[in-house]
Write an enzyme that holds these catalytic residues in place. Structure first.
Site, PDB file in Angstrom:
ATOM      1  N   LYS A   1      -4.512  34.597  -4.402  1.00 24.88           N
ATOM      2  CA  LYS A   1      -4.017  33.526  -3.521  1.00 24.88           C
ATOM      3  C   LYS A   1      -3.497  32.300  -4.269  1.00 24.88           C
ATOM      4  O   LYS A   1      -3.542  31.182  -3.751  1.00 24.88           O
ATOM      5  CB  LYS A   1      -5.095  33.072  -2.511  1.00 24.88           C
TER       6      LYS A   1
ATOM      7  N   THR B   1       1.908  36.875  -6.444  1.00 31.14           N
ATOM      8  CA  THR B   1       2.955  37.811  -6.005  1.00 31.14           C
ATOM      9  C   THR B   1       4.336  37.193  -6.233  1.00 31.14           C
ATOM     10  O   THR B   1       5.271  37.880  -6.676  1.00 31.14           O
ATOM     11  CB  THR B   1       2.779  38.162  -4.511  1.00 31.14           C
TER      12      THR B   1
ATOM     13  N   SER C   1      -7.299  29.833   1.627  1.00 29.37           N
ATOM     14  CA  SER C   1      -6.207  30.811   1.758  1.00 29.37           C
ATOM     15  C   SER C   1      -6.785  32.232   1.728  1.00 29.37           C
ATOM     16  O   SER C   1      -6.370  33.110   2.486  1.00 29.37           O
ATOM     17  CB  SER C   1      -5.205  30.613   0.617  1.00 29.37           C
TER      18      SER C   1
ATOM     19  N   GLY D   1       2.320  32.945   2.529  1.00 30.49           N
ATOM     20  CA  GLY D   1       2.795  31.740   3.197  1.00 30.49           C
ATOM     21  C   GLY D   1       2.484  31.827   4.683  1.00 30.49           C
ATOM     22  O   GLY D   1       3.340  31.571   5.520  1.00 30.49           O
ATOM     23  N   ARG D   2       1.255  32.227   4.983  1.00 31.70           N
ATOM     24  CA  ARG D   2       0.838  32.336   6.394  1.00 31.70           C
ATOM     25  C   ARG D   2       0.738  30.947   7.015  1.00 31.70           C
ATOM     26  O   ARG D   2       0.486  29.963   6.324  1.00 31.70           O
ATOM     27  CB  ARG D   2      -0.546  32.972   6.483  1.00 31.70           C
TER      28      ARG D   2
ATOM     29  N   GLY E   1      -0.380  32.430  -5.812  1.00 30.05           N
ATOM     30  CA  GLY E   1       1.061  32.597  -5.980  1.00 30.05           C
ATOM     31  C   GLY E   1       1.405  33.723  -6.943  1.00 30.05           C
ATOM     32  O   GLY E   1       2.532  33.809  -7.441  1.00 30.05           O
TER      33      GLY E   1
HETATM   34  N1  LIG Z   1       7.568  31.525  -3.510  1.00 29.44           N
HETATM   35  C1  LIG Z   1       6.487  31.797  -2.774  1.00 29.44           C
HETATM   36  N2  LIG Z   1       6.561  32.558  -1.684  1.00 29.44           N
HETATM   37  C2  LIG Z   1       5.460  32.833  -0.946  1.00 29.44           C
HETATM   38  N3  LIG Z   1       4.217  32.376  -1.269  1.00 29.44           N
HETATM   39  C3  LIG Z   1       4.116  31.603  -2.337  1.00 29.44           C
HETATM   40  C4  LIG Z   1       5.210  31.291  -3.142  1.00 29.44           C
HETATM   41  N4  LIG Z   1       4.770  30.501  -4.120  1.00 29.44           N
HETATM   42  C5  LIG Z   1       3.458  30.338  -3.959  1.00 29.44           C
HETATM   43  N5  LIG Z   1       3.050  30.996  -2.874  1.00 29.44           N
HETATM   44  C6  LIG Z   1       1.653  31.038  -2.407  1.00 29.44           C
HETATM   45  O1  LIG Z   1       1.122  32.284  -2.763  1.00 29.44           O
HETATM   46  C7  LIG Z   1       0.013  32.523  -1.922  1.00 29.44           C
HETATM   47  C8  LIG Z   1      -0.321  33.963  -2.016  1.00 29.44           C
HETATM   48  O2  LIG Z   1      -0.847  34.157  -3.300  1.00 29.44           O
HETATM   49  P1  LIG Z   1      -0.880  35.537  -4.008  1.00 29.44           P
HETATM   50  O3  LIG Z   1       0.435  36.147  -4.000  1.00 29.44           O
HETATM   51  O4  LIG Z   1      -1.527  35.330  -5.334  1.00 29.44           O
HETATM   52  O5  LIG Z   1      -1.846  36.341  -3.024  1.00 29.44           O
HETATM   53  S1  LIG Z   1      -2.577  37.737  -3.347  1.00 29.44           S
HETATM   54  O6  LIG Z   1      -3.804  37.397  -4.005  1.00 29.44           O
HETATM   55  O7  LIG Z   1      -1.700  38.555  -4.152  1.00 29.44           O
HETATM   56  O8  LIG Z   1      -2.837  38.311  -2.016  1.00 29.44           O
HETATM   57  C9  LIG Z   1       0.457  32.047  -0.573  1.00 29.44           C
HETATM   58  O9  LIG Z   1      -0.719  31.620   0.077  1.00 29.44           O
HETATM   59  P2  LIG Z   1      -0.810  31.378   1.649  1.00 29.44           P
HETATM   60  O10 LIG Z   1       0.127  30.228   1.927  1.00 29.44           O
HETATM   61  O11 LIG Z   1      -2.231  31.028   1.924  1.00 29.44           O
HETATM   62  O12 LIG Z   1      -0.392  32.645   2.309  1.00 29.44           O
HETATM   63  C10 LIG Z   1       1.441  30.948  -0.896  1.00 29.44           C
HETATM   64  O13 LIG Z   1       0.896  29.680  -0.653  1.00 29.44           O
END
Ligand SMILES: Nc1ncnc2c1ncn2[C@@H]1O[C@H](COP(=O)(O)OS(=O)(=O)O)[C@@H](OP(=O)(O)O)[C@H]1O
Length: 655
Positions: free
Chosen positions: A388, A392, A486, A608-609, A390
């Site tokens: 969570k 991905t 998150s 990005g929920r 970032g």
């Molecule tokens: N560019 C971009 N696009 C979408 N999301 C972004 C991006 N950069 C950072 N984030 C933040 O990444 C959070 C998800 O983190 P992860 O990808 O590490 O999650 S996971 O552990 O693989 O499930 C996700 O958390 P949530 O907002 O809680 O869904 C985002 O805040």
């Protein structure tokens, strides 16, 4: 204190009488060793209450080593004691394989039986363990063929195990069926000649296929011979011998094998490399003797030809056993391999799980590593999370770089392989390698992997370092409170029953008397955010210059700048301008990949929920909860000369 004389005249501590001391003169061994050796003194510690055993001449002298072990036991009141039980198994490999002129005659078999009987009087339950390759049965001179028959006639006096039918190295077969067919031939021979087939033990020529693991060998062994135990000198490496370990893979227990100095080329006692004196030194307090002293379970590999000619092996084992019985109180015993394996892993349960190394990092391993396999494409970059933060998004950005290649997707674990942190690791190295196809190793691309659960996985740094010691490790850190929230939203939307039943606040504030599922969830939610603790674990394996810490808030707000620094850290060429590849998408609220024209491709709904802001009381609780961890993190980053992210400064501020 180098001589007896000086020792006799010395007063160790006049105020602390009586000082008990022992003097031994080394009247054993070669002339050059005959000078008096001082020796071991016991100080009762009557003056200062500290008991000591002092050694006068270092630990080179073999007897001093024994006394040292005794001293440890004595001074620790038995807490630092080794058991006196020593188990010995002598495998005689290559039965029927030896070259003409080096094989056993009938008289050699009689001598083998006589020696076994003599050894049985000193080593409880001793039996030579014979490994046969039946293709070469009756391939000797007429006298030697009678030797083969004598072995079979006396088969019930020995224990037996299968070797490869034709002594071929298993890693040369890429096909399980071929291996099975040949093993069946050996088994058929065993059945026809009344050789027992139920030892559940086998070994492999030159350790091939055992370690590094050749999966087809394990499979064929299991199917044809029900193999449950094997042994090797190669895990994790041949040298140093004292670090050899055991492991279990696919139900086969792999025991460490010790070296006894007898090989296929050591045929004659009188032509022993370095002379008979060298062998005698090894037996009489030297390497072989110490091996038995230092290892509770000793599996020695010898070869049929060591028992013919002037019967070098019989001399070696009878001598070392007599020497051990004369100079020590160890209790020598032998048992079948399966029983030894059970004993071994009772003593060393921590070794059951393997630690995979890179077969290409050891020349010996490379030689017994299948040509149909590769290692050059193993990842050189690991994005380890935590979840969570970032990870991905970072993975997507890295995959846009022409010099980088991500692993193939996994049908079971999706984009993340989750190899180092869970049971996929126990599937073996081949499982992991298949996600990094060989074609990568020939190209100029560097492969990388991202699994966000690696960061806080207890075993991950050690496992990752064992396989990828030169890898670059990328860690993303955001506010641990935000990360926890998150994560809660993430598992809640995945239908986790506990997360659905409890509020975030209830979970994070659960105390130790809460129901177990709640406590477990609390730990999974909060523990990854103890960043400094996890970073220290990574730093215990990798050097600081291999670790790159990304500020996750910056990754989100200014990804191009973050990617620029990262490219330099990874020494990637060409340097890519991520401003051209990424664009802010107002609808998504994040930077996304530019596709064609004005269009962007963003991560799915799960990143990005939209969820309500964290309750004030939870934010306060977490700020307090993470303060010691954040303080430690800040100190750690300063110590490493890394920038302290703004979010960390904010969390540590009083506001
Ligand atoms: N560019 C971009 N696009 C979408 N999301 C972004 C991006 N950069 C950072 N984030 C933040 O990444 C959070 C998800 O983190 P992860 O990808 O590490 O999650 S996971 O552990 O693989 O499930 C996700 O958390 P949530 O907002 O809680 O869904 C985002 O805040």
């Amino acid at each position: 204190m180098h001589t007896n004389l000086r020792l006799k005249n010395a007063t160790l501590n006049p105020a602390s009488p009586p000082v008990a001391w022992a003097v031994r003169q080394n009247d054993y061994g070669s002339d050059e060793n005959r000078s008096p050796l001082a020796t071991v003194i016991q100080d009762h510690g009557r003056l200062d209450g500290v008991q000591r055993v002092l050694f006068g001449s270092g630990l080179q002298f073999w007897l001093h080593r024994l006394l040292f072990l005794d001293a440890l036991s004595y001074l620790s009141h038995g807490q630092l004691s080794l058991s006196l039980e020593r188990w010995i198994l002598v495998d005689i490999d290559d039965i029927f394989v030896g070259e003409r002129g080096t094989r056993l005659h009938e008289e050699d078999v009689s001598a083998l039986l006589a020696s076994q009987a003599a050894l049985q009087r000193l080593v409880t339950g001793f039996r030579f363990n014979l490994g046969f390759s039946a293709k070469y049965y009756h391939h000797g001179t007429p006298l030697e063929n009678r030797g083969d028959d004598a072995l079979l006639k006396n088969r019930e006096h020995f224990t037996w195990f299968c070797h490869m039918w034709n002594h071929q190295q298993p890693h040369l077969y890429s096909n399980v069926t071929q291996l099975e067919t040949e093993m069946m031939l050996n088994k058929q021979f065993a059945i026809e000649h009344g050789i027992p087939t139920n030892s559940c033990y086998s070994v492999s020529p030159h350790h091939s296929g055992v370690y590094p693991v050749h999966e087809p060998l394990y499979e064929a062994w299991r199917k044809v011979w029900d193999v449950k135990v094997t042994s090797t000198e190669e895990y994790p490496h041949l040298r140093p011998a004292r670090l050899r370990r055991g492991f279990r893979h696919r139900g086969v227990m792999v025991l460490p094998r010790q070296t006894c100095g007898l090989f296929t080329h050591t045929l004659l006692l009188e032509r022993y490399p370095g002379g008979r004196q060298r062998l005698d030194r090894s037996i009489q307090g030297g390497e072989l003797f110490q091996t038995v002293i230092n290892n509770p379970i000793n599996i020695f590999m010898t070869h049929m030809s060591n028992y013919g000619n002037d019967r070098l092996a019989l001399y070696t084992f009878e001598s070392v056993v007599k020497f051990l019985r004369c100079w020590t109180n160890v209790r020598l015993a032998s048992a079948p391999p399966l029983a030894l394996a059970d004993k071994y892993f009772q003593l060393r349960p921590d070794e059951l799980n393997p630690l995979w190394g890179n077969p290409c990092d050891d020349v010996r391993h490379r030689r017994i590593w299948s040509r149909s396999k590769w290692c050059g494409s193993l990842p050189r970059v690991l994005v380890v999370g935590p979840q969570k933060t970032g990870s991905t998004a970072l993975h997507t950005f890295l995959a846009l770089h022409p010099a980088l290649a991500p692993n193939l997707p996994s049908p079971s674990t999706y984009e993340e392989l989750q190899f180092f942190n869970n049971n996929n690791y126990l599937k073996g190295l081949d499982w992991y390698l298949n996600f990094f196809p060989a074609s990568l190793s020939n190209s100029s691309q560097i492969s990388f992997e991202k699994s966000a659960t690696y960061f806080d996985g207890e075993l991950v740094p050690r496992r990752a370092h064992a396989l990828l010691p030169t890898a670059k490790i990328i860690i993303i850190l955001i506010s641990p409170s935000k990360r926890a929230y998150s994560w809660y939203q993430h598992i809640r939307s995945h239908g986790d029953p506990v997360a659905k039943n409890y509020t975030f606040h209830t979970i994070i504030t659960a105390n130790d008397s809460a129901p177990k599922p709640l406590k477990d969830l609390r730990n999974r939610c909060l523990n990854p955010g103890k960043y400094s603790h996890h970073l220290e674990r990574w730093l215990a394996e990798y050097s600081a210059h291999q670790l790159h810490v990304i500020d996750g808030s910056l990754l989100r707000a200014e990804p191009a700048a973050v990617m620029n620094t990262l490219q330099k850290f990874l020494k990637l060429t060409p340097l890519i301008d991520y401003n051209k590849l990424l664009k802010y998408d107002p609808k998504k609220g994040f930077f996304c990949q530019v596709t064609s024209g004005e269009k962007t491709k963003c991560l799915g709904k799960s990143k990005g929920r939209i969820y309500p802001p964290m309750e004030e009381r939870s934010a306060k609780f977490l700020k307090r909860y993470y303060t010691p961890h954040n303080t430690a993190l800040s100190k750690l980053l300063v110590r490493l000369g890394r920038p302290v992210p703004q979010w960390l400064k904010d969390e540590l501020s009083n506001g």
